[in-house]
Design a protein around this motif. Structure first.
Motif, PDB file in Angstrom:
ATOM      1  N   LEU A  40      -8.512   5.673   0.240  1.00 17.64           N
ATOM      2  CA  LEU A  40      -8.618   4.234   0.491  1.00 17.64           C
ATOM      3  C   LEU A  40      -7.252   3.619   0.789  1.00 17.64           C
ATOM      4  O   LEU A  40      -7.096   2.835   1.729  1.00 17.64           O
ATOM      5  N   SER A  49       0.820  -1.211   0.000  1.00 20.86           N
ATOM      6  CA  SER A  49       0.000   0.000   0.000  1.00 20.86           C
ATOM      7  C   SER A  49       0.852   1.258   0.000  1.00 20.86           C
ATOM      8  O   SER A  49       0.475   2.264  -0.609  1.00 20.86           O
ATOM      9  N   ILE A 108      -9.228   7.076  -4.253  1.00 24.05           N
ATOM     10  CA  ILE A 108      -8.274   5.962  -4.214  1.00 24.05           C
ATOM     11  C   ILE A 108      -7.167   6.265  -3.214  1.00 24.05           C
ATOM     12  O   ILE A 108      -6.739   5.388  -2.456  1.00 24.05           O
TER      13      ILE A 108
END
Length: 162
Positions: A113, A31, A110
């Motif tokens: 998130l 991530s 995005i």
């Protein structure tokens, strides 16, 4: 020169750690890399503030700093990264609600998130490692007390053996 399989080496520490530690580390690294790539692509090609890219792409620079710490499995890096990520989450939330460009708003969603995923991965990693370290410390303390009392290091006393 140190032994690569010594108890203090990262390879041994990861081998004896619970499976959640490895998974959370992978999720945190993935991530973080995705968030860095998104920040660069967003401001250089996908939806820059000015045609041809903008200096706002430099916002990705602070995200490159914790990558070495995550790959080295440093607990301190997970801790401060879980705080740093909220700056990017705030930017994503502001741009999600205020940008008129739909592509930019989608990218902001995005980003938001990815920030939440990174935060969850960091906190999951920290909690799992601390729990594992706590159990190891309790077991080591019990073994030390058993040796001091004259018993074997295992929980079965010599007089109770079958």
């Amino acid at each position: 020169m140190t032994d690569p399989l010594s108890p203090s080496s990262p390879a041994t520490a990861m081998a004896s750690a619970p499976a959640g530690v490895a998974r959370s580390r992978q999720l945190a690294v993935a991530s973080l890399v995705a968030l860095t790539a998104l920040c660069l692509a967003w401001e250089l090609w996908l939806a820059p503030l000015r045609p041809g890219g903008s200096w706002l792409a430099l916002k990705a620079l602070p995200l490159t700093l914790p990558l070495a710490g995550l790959l080295s499995n440093r607990m301190y890096t997970y801790r401060w990264l879980s705080l740093l990520v909220w700056l990017y989450a705030a930017e994503g939330a502001v741009r999600l609600t205020s940008d008129t460009n739909s592509v930019s708003a989608l990218l902001a969603g995005i980003e938001l998130l990815l920030c939440v995923v990174l935060f969850v991965a960091c906190t999951w990693h920290i909690r799992t490692r601390l729990r594992a370290a706590g159990k190891e410390a309790i077991a080591a303390d019990a073994a030390r007390r058993a040796v001091e009392a004259g018993y074997a290091a295992d929980p079965v006393r010599p007089s109770e053996s079958p």
